[in-house]
Scaffold this motif. Structure first.
Motif, mmCIF file in Angstrom:
data_model
loop_
_atom_site.group_PDB
_atom_site.id
_atom_site.type_symbol
_atom_site.label_atom_id
_atom_site.label_comp_id
_atom_site.label_asym_id
_atom_site.label_seq_id
_atom_site.Cartn_x
_atom_site.Cartn_y
_atom_site.Cartn_z
ATOM 1 N N TYR A 1 46.866 24.509 44.300
ATOM 2 C CA TYR A 1 47.317 23.247 45.133
ATOM 3 C C TYR A 1 47.622 23.833 46.724
ATOM 4 O O TYR A 1 47.268 23.137 47.495
ATOM 5 N N GLU B 1 45.886 22.313 49.769
ATOM 6 C CA GLU B 1 46.396 21.562 50.687
ATOM 7 C C GLU B 1 46.270 22.080 52.236
ATOM 8 O O GLU B 1 46.233 21.482 53.238
ATOM 9 N N VAL C 1 44.815 15.731 48.807
ATOM 10 C CA VAL C 1 44.775 17.246 47.926
ATOM 11 C C VAL C 1 44.151 17.072 46.486
ATOM 12 O O VAL C 1 43.412 17.569 45.863
#
Length: 135
Positions: free
Chosen positions: A51, A55, A75
């Motif tokens: 993640y 991002e 995202v």
């Protein structure tokens, strides 16, 4: 990260996703081989790491201000389709031109895998679009 966990689900044994790519955990594809297994702890750590990486890559290609919800939606989109798909999309072009409403409408176009409309992808794109427009 909530949308990713919700729509990817978590599988501790490698499997082929609808696009035919070996996948494990919460949708991880990097270095995955069929027959591979992982622990829940590893899956949880990987989704956090991935993640954060997604991002950072999304932030590099977006040139306009984003709310936390808009960033989260993008995202999730990039995590599922790849940053390259987002980078070359009309969604990103409209967004970077300041057309947030037009960008939001583009999520729905990305609901196919292997040329087929998938119900799960239709639901995911609707959830991402809803998050994107949420204040």
């Amino acid at each position: 990260m909530g949308l990713i966990k919700q729509f990817e689900g978590c599988k501790l044994s490698a499997y082929l996703c609808p696009a035919g790519i070996p996948t494990i955990g919460y949708g991880r594809t990097t270095g995955v081989k069929l027959g591979q297994t992982i622990t829940q702890t590893q899956a949880d750590a990987w989704v956090v790491d991935e993640y954060d990486a997604f991002e950072a890559r999304v932030r590099r290609i977006v040139t306009v201000p984003l709310s936390a919800n808009q960033l989260g939606a993008l995202v999730s989109f990039a995590y599922n389709l790849g940053v390259g798909a987002l980078a070359s999309s009309t969604l990103l072009r409209l967004l970077n031109a300041g057309d947030y409403k037009g960008a939001a409408a583009q999520f729905a176009r990305w609901n196919k895998a292997g040329g087929r409309v998938l119900t799960g992808l239709t639901k995911r794109r609707a959830a991402e679009a809803a998050l994107f427009v949420k204040p």
